[in-house]
Scaffold this motif. Structure first.
Motif, PDB file in Angstrom:
ATOM      1  N   ASP A 280      15.804   7.819  -2.721  1.00 16.20           N
ATOM      2  CA  ASP A 280      15.148   6.617  -2.202  1.00 16.20           C
ATOM      3  C   ASP A 280      13.864   6.941  -1.457  1.00 16.20           C
ATOM      4  OD1 ASP A 280      17.145   5.088  -3.285  1.00 16.20           O
ATOM      5  OD2 ASP A 280      18.258   4.831  -1.412  1.00 16.20           O
ATOM      6  N   GLU A 281      13.833   8.053  -0.740  1.00 14.86           N
ATOM      7  CA  GLU A 281      12.596   8.440  -0.047  1.00 14.86           C
ATOM      8  C   GLU A 281      11.468   8.698  -1.031  1.00 14.86           C
ATOM      9  OE1 GLU A 281      12.510  11.466   2.948  1.00 14.86           O
ATOM     10  OE2 GLU A 281      14.484  10.916   3.715  1.00 14.86           O
ATOM     11  N   ILE A 282      11.783   9.371  -2.128  1.00 15.17           N
ATOM     12  CA  ILE A 282      10.764   9.679  -3.129  1.00 15.17           C
ATOM     13  C   ILE A 282      10.279   8.400  -3.802  1.00 15.17           C
ATOM     14  CG2 ILE A 282      10.302  10.910  -5.273  1.00 15.17           C
ATOM     15  CD1 ILE A 282      10.658  12.759  -2.865  1.00 15.17           C
ATOM     16  N   VAL A 283      11.205   7.530  -4.147  1.00 15.86           N
ATOM     17  CA  VAL A 283      10.842   6.263  -4.778  1.00 15.86           C
ATOM     18  C   VAL A 283       9.922   5.450  -3.872  1.00 15.86           C
ATOM     19  CG1 VAL A 283      11.737   4.035  -5.577  1.00 15.86           C
ATOM     20  CG2 VAL A 283      12.894   6.151  -6.242  1.00 15.86           C
ATOM     21  N   GLN A 284      10.246   5.404  -2.583  1.00 16.87           N
ATOM     22  CA  GLN A 284       9.428   4.637  -1.645  1.00 16.87           C
ATOM     23  C   GLN A 284       8.033   5.248  -1.499  1.00 16.87           C
ATOM     24  OE1 GLN A 284      10.452   1.619   0.030  1.00 16.87           O
ATOM     25  NE2 GLN A 284       8.204   1.627   0.103  1.00 16.87           N
ATOM     26  N   ALA A 285       7.952   6.568  -1.444  1.00 12.85           N
ATOM     27  CA  ALA A 285       6.650   7.221  -1.329  1.00 12.85           C
ATOM     28  C   ALA A 285       5.788   6.927  -2.552  1.00 12.85           C
ATOM     29  CB  ALA A 285       6.833   8.722  -1.161  1.00 12.85           C
ATOM     30  N   ARG A 286       6.378   6.992  -3.743  1.00 14.45           N
ATOM     31  CA  ARG A 286       5.618   6.689  -4.962  1.00 14.45           C
ATOM     32  C   ARG A 286       5.143   5.240  -4.957  1.00 14.45           C
ATOM     33  NH1 ARG A 286       5.669   4.342  -9.783  1.00 14.45           N
ATOM     34  NH2 ARG A 286       4.622   5.448 -11.510  1.00 14.45           N
ATOM     35  N   GLU A 287       6.031   4.323  -4.577  1.00 10.73           N
ATOM     36  CA  GLU A 287       5.674   2.907  -4.545  1.00 10.73           C
ATOM     37  C   GLU A 287       4.530   2.661  -3.562  1.00 10.73           C
ATOM     38  OE1 GLU A 287       7.728  -1.232  -3.005  1.00 10.73           O
ATOM     39  OE2 GLU A 287       9.003   0.240  -4.047  1.00 10.73           O
ATOM     40  N   ASP A 288       4.598   3.278  -2.389  1.00 14.70           N
ATOM     41  CA  ASP A 288       3.542   3.102  -1.396  1.00 14.70           C
ATOM     42  C   ASP A 288       2.206   3.619  -1.913  1.00 14.70           C
ATOM     43  OD1 ASP A 288       5.379   2.000   0.329  1.00 14.70           O
ATOM     44  OD2 ASP A 288       5.659   3.824   1.519  1.00 14.70           O
ATOM     45  N   TRP A 289       2.229   4.757  -2.606  1.00 13.44           N
ATOM     46  CA  TRP A 289       0.983   5.310  -3.141  1.00 13.44           C
ATOM     47  C   TRP A 289       0.384   4.381  -4.197  1.00 13.44           C
ATOM     48  CZ3 TRP A 289      -3.039   8.062  -2.383  1.00 13.44           C
ATOM     49  CH2 TRP A 289      -3.822   8.529  -3.446  1.00 13.44           C
ATOM     50  N   MET A 290       1.208   3.900  -5.088  1.00 16.70           N
ATOM     51  CA  MET A 290       0.695   3.083  -6.183  1.00 16.70           C
ATOM     52  C   MET A 290       0.182   1.723  -5.717  1.00 16.70           C
ATOM     53  SD  MET A 290       0.728   5.031  -8.764  1.00 16.70           S
ATOM     54  CE  MET A 290       0.436   3.886 -10.127  1.00 16.70           C
ATOM     55  N   LYS A 291       0.704   1.210  -4.611  1.00 18.17           N
ATOM     56  CA  LYS A 291       0.207  -0.075  -4.111  1.00 18.17           C
ATOM     57  C   LYS A 291      -0.866   0.099  -3.041  1.00 18.17           C
ATOM     58  CE  LYS A 291       3.831  -0.903  -0.628  1.00 18.17           C
ATOM     59  NZ  LYS A 291       5.019  -1.738  -0.296  1.00 18.17           N
ATOM     60  N   GLY A 292      -1.242   1.346  -2.745  1.00 16.44           N
ATOM     61  CA  GLY A 292      -2.366   1.594  -1.853  1.00 16.44           C
ATOM     62  C   GLY A 292      -2.068   1.473  -0.377  1.00 16.44           C
ATOM     63  N   SER A 293      -0.835   1.720   0.023  1.00 18.73           N
ATOM     64  CA  SER A 293      -0.493   1.665   1.442  1.00 18.73           C
ATOM     65  C   SER A 293      -0.008   3.029   1.916  1.00 18.73           C
ATOM     66  CB  SER A 293       0.582   0.605   1.700  1.00 18.73           C
ATOM     67  OG  SER A 293       1.796   0.955   1.055  1.00 18.73           O
ATOM     68  N   ARG A 294       0.058   3.194   3.235  1.00 25.74           N
ATOM     69  CA  ARG A 294       0.671   4.346   3.898  1.00 25.74           C
ATOM     70  C   ARG A 294      -0.184   5.608   3.915  1.00 25.74           C
ATOM     71  NH1 ARG A 294       6.664   6.560   2.165  1.00 25.74           N
ATOM     72  NH2 ARG A 294       6.646   8.599   3.180  1.00 25.74           N
ATOM     73  N   PHE A 295      -0.897   5.917   2.843  1.00 26.28           N
ATOM     74  CA  PHE A 295      -1.548   7.213   2.727  1.00 26.28           C
ATOM     75  C   PHE A 295      -3.017   7.206   3.140  1.00 26.28           C
ATOM     76  CE2 PHE A 295       2.082   7.352  -0.099  1.00 26.28           C
ATOM     77  CZ  PHE A 295       2.652   8.581   0.233  1.00 26.28           C
ATOM     78  N   GLY A 296      -3.597   6.044   3.377  1.00 20.75           N
ATOM     79  CA  GLY A 296      -4.999   5.973   3.747  1.00 20.75           C
ATOM     80  C   GLY A 296      -5.919   6.223   2.559  1.00 20.75           C
ATOM     81  N   GLU A 297      -7.234   6.163   2.823  1.00 22.26           N
ATOM     82  CA  GLU A 297      -8.224   6.333   1.766  1.00 22.26           C
ATOM     83  C   GLU A 297      -9.085   7.565   2.020  1.00 22.26           C
ATOM     84  OE1 GLU A 297     -10.593   2.884   1.186  1.00 22.26           O
ATOM     85  OE2 GLU A 297      -8.882   1.547   0.853  1.00 22.26           O
ATOM     86  N   VAL A 298      -9.472   8.199   0.929  1.00 16.48           N
ATOM     87  CA  VAL A 298     -10.380   9.345   0.995  1.00 16.48           C
ATOM     88  C   VAL A 298     -11.796   8.830   0.769  1.00 16.48           C
ATOM     89  CG1 VAL A 298     -11.026  11.555  -0.053  1.00 16.48           C
ATOM     90  CG2 VAL A 298      -8.602  10.917   0.161  1.00 16.48           C
ATOM     91  N   GLN A 299     -12.624   8.969   1.768  1.00 16.19           N
ATOM     92  CA  GLN A 299     -14.000   8.507   1.679  1.00 16.19           C
ATOM     93  C   GLN A 299     -14.900   9.615   1.122  1.00 16.19           C
ATOM     94  OE1 GLN A 299     -14.864   5.342   2.371  1.00 16.19           O
ATOM     95  NE2 GLN A 299     -12.748   4.868   2.992  1.00 16.19           N
ATOM     96  N   GLY A 300     -15.832   9.226   0.230  1.00 11.27           N
ATOM     97  CA  GLY A 300     -16.837  10.164  -0.249  1.00 11.27           C
ATOM     98  C   GLY A 300     -16.527  10.809  -1.581  1.00 11.27           C
ATOM     99  N   TYR A 301     -15.329  10.554  -2.138  1.00 10.37           N
ATOM    100  CA  TYR A 301     -15.009  11.097  -3.452  1.00 10.37           C
ATOM    101  C   TYR A 301     -15.467  10.106  -4.518  1.00 10.37           C
ATOM    102  CZ  TYR A 301     -12.474  12.856  -7.499  1.00 10.37           C
ATOM    103  OH  TYR A 301     -12.159  13.334  -8.751  1.00 10.37           O
ATOM    104  N   ASP A 302     -16.187  10.586  -5.522  1.00  8.21           N
ATOM    105  CA  ASP A 302     -16.710   9.734  -6.586  1.00  8.21           C
ATOM    106  C   ASP A 302     -15.711   9.695  -7.741  1.00  8.21           C
ATOM    107  OD1 ASP A 302     -18.274   8.201  -8.231  1.00  8.21           O
ATOM    108  OD2 ASP A 302     -19.619   9.849  -8.816  1.00  8.21           O
ATOM    109  N   GLY A 303     -14.821   8.724  -7.707  1.00 10.68           N
ATOM    110  CA  GLY A 303     -13.835   8.603  -8.763  1.00 10.68           C
ATOM    111  C   GLY A 303     -12.573   7.941  -8.267  1.00 10.68           C
ATOM    112  N   ALA A 304     -11.694   7.632  -9.203  1.00 13.04           N
ATOM    113  CA  ALA A 304     -10.456   6.924  -8.882  1.00 13.04           C
ATOM    114  C   ALA A 304      -9.392   7.893  -8.404  1.00 13.04           C
ATOM    115  CB  ALA A 304      -9.952   6.183 -10.116  1.00 13.04           C
ATOM    116  N   PRO A 305      -8.447   7.422  -7.575  1.00 15.20           N
ATOM    117  CA  PRO A 305      -7.325   8.266  -7.160  1.00 15.20           C
ATOM    118  C   PRO A 305      -6.451   8.651  -8.345  1.00 15.20           C
ATOM    119  CG  PRO A 305      -7.522   6.319  -5.764  1.00 15.20           C
ATOM    120  CD  PRO A 305      -8.420   6.102  -6.945  1.00 15.20           C
ATOM    121  N   LEU A 306      -5.668   9.672  -8.156  1.00 11.55           N
ATOM    122  CA  LEU A 306      -4.759  10.157  -9.185  1.00 11.55           C
ATOM    123  C   LEU A 306      -3.512   9.278  -9.210  1.00 11.55           C
ATOM    124  CD1 LEU A 306      -4.700  12.695 -11.093  1.00 11.55           C
ATOM    125  CD2 LEU A 306      -3.225  13.757  -9.376  1.00 11.55           C
ATOM    126  N   PRO A 307      -3.189   8.663 -10.349  1.00 11.65           N
ATOM    127  CA  PRO A 307      -1.960   7.855 -10.388  1.00 11.65           C
ATOM    128  C   PRO A 307      -0.719   8.736 -10.389  1.00 11.65           C
ATOM    129  CG  PRO A 307      -2.962   7.958 -12.564  1.00 11.65           C
ATOM    130  CD  PRO A 307      -3.921   8.640 -11.623  1.00 11.65           C
TER     131      PRO A 307
END
Length: 323
Positions: A280-307
């Motif tokens: 369940d912890e892994i599932v929640q971490a993946r879900e949070d990443w895919m919906k753009g929450s919890r992990f913050g944003e990386v500024q200055g990188y030219d390109g999309a995040p890794l799905p």
């Protein structure tokens, strides 16, 4: 660095044995893993594997190069997440630009430690710089103990001074060795050092008998306690030793990374770039990443995040400890 495998396996890690440790040195051979793309830089992965999943809290070791970036395209890892771990970046040659969601913008250079704490969640990108021709180094992960696995994100930088050995030198980036102690904070006792040996040198290191140790060979014809190690192999020494002897049989210098720590007694589930304690912890971490929450944003990188890759159909379950 991200684990960019499209079908990452679940790894459940814990103490690797019950009772007294096995005698002798165990030799771990790497597997070849692409970092992604048709011209991908390839890395040699020695941790985790079936034979051994952890050395102390060290749970992941990628060794790469020397890689001509004009041929491979170099390293270009888009923003990606981490939980429950610390990343340790160490270079022998080249330069990597690091950006993370804490706001850190730094370069990884040879002989300089960059340590990032993921804790509850962080994201970062890694790109070899335009001035880099040859890229050569290691990316390592450290599992955080349960009581600290949701700690705040953090970033530390340290430049260790070389310490003379009788026949070589050491750069201690974590822990204590040869009278030198790193100031970098970790959440379990750890040892991390680059060791170079002169041609024909034989060096004995005093070590903590409560630690298990791993020696990842970069260059040279090395003996660890009289056991031969080839480049890219990792020699494992169980706890109980107060000293370990290294010998370089080559006509040129040898270089190794030394990783150590007391046996990590907790079981951990490692999938993709996440370390947790349950499915369940892994599932929640993946879900949070895919919906753009919890992990913050990386500024200055030219390109999309890794799905994130797709989770396996079956629940992530413990595989049991390595015996």
């Amino acid at each position: 660095m991200s684990n960019t495998e499209t079908h990452p396996t679940e790894t459940v890690c814990g103490a690797d044995a019950d009772g007294p440790p096995p005698p002798g040195i165990e030799v771990l051979t790497p597997r070849d893993v692409p970092l992604g793309g048709p011209r991908a830089m390839r890395v040699r992965r020695t941790l985790p594997q079936r034979a051994r999943t952890l050395i102390g809290a060290w749970c992941f070791a990628d060794h790469y190069g020397p890689d001509d970036v004009t041929e491979s395209g170099g390293m270009r890892v888009p923003p990606h997440p981490h939980t429950g771990l610390q990343t340790v970046s160490w270079l022998f040659s080249g330069e990597i630009e690091h950006r993370d969601s804490l706001g850190s913008h730094a370069c990884v250079r040879p002989g300089e430690l960059n340590l990032m704490t993921g804790g509850h969640g962080i994201s970062h990108s890694e790109v070899s710089t335009r001035g880099t021709r040859i890229l050569h180094g290691a990316q390592l992960w450290v599992a955080l103990p349960g009581e600290h696995r949701d700690t705040a994100r953090d970033f530390q930088h340290h430049v260790p001074a070389p310490v003379a050995l009788d026949g070589g030198q050491a750069r201690v980036f974590l822990g204590t060795l040869a009278g030198d102690t790193s100031p970098v904070r970790t959440f379990t006792p750890l040892l991390g050092a680059e060791i170079t040996l002169e041609p024909g040198a034989r060096v004995t290191l005093d070590v903590d008998p409560g630690f298990e140790h791993g020696f990842l060979v970069d260059t040279g014809d090395v003996l660890l306690a009289d056991t031969p190690l080839k480049p890219a192999e990792l020699g494992y020494a169980p706890p109980g030793r107060t000293a370990l002897t290294l010998a370089n049989r080559a006509s040129g210098p040898a270089r190794l990374l030394l990783l150590g720590g007391p046996p990590f007694e907790e079981e951990i589930v490692m999938w993709w770039n996440f370390i947790g304690r349950s499915h369940d912890e892994i599932v929640q971490a993946r879900e949070d990443w895919m919906k753009g929450s919890r992990f913050g944003e990386v500024q200055g990188y030219d390109g999309a995040p890794l799905p994130a890759p797709e989770l396996p159909n079956a629940p992530l379950k413990p595989r049991g400890r390595v015996r």
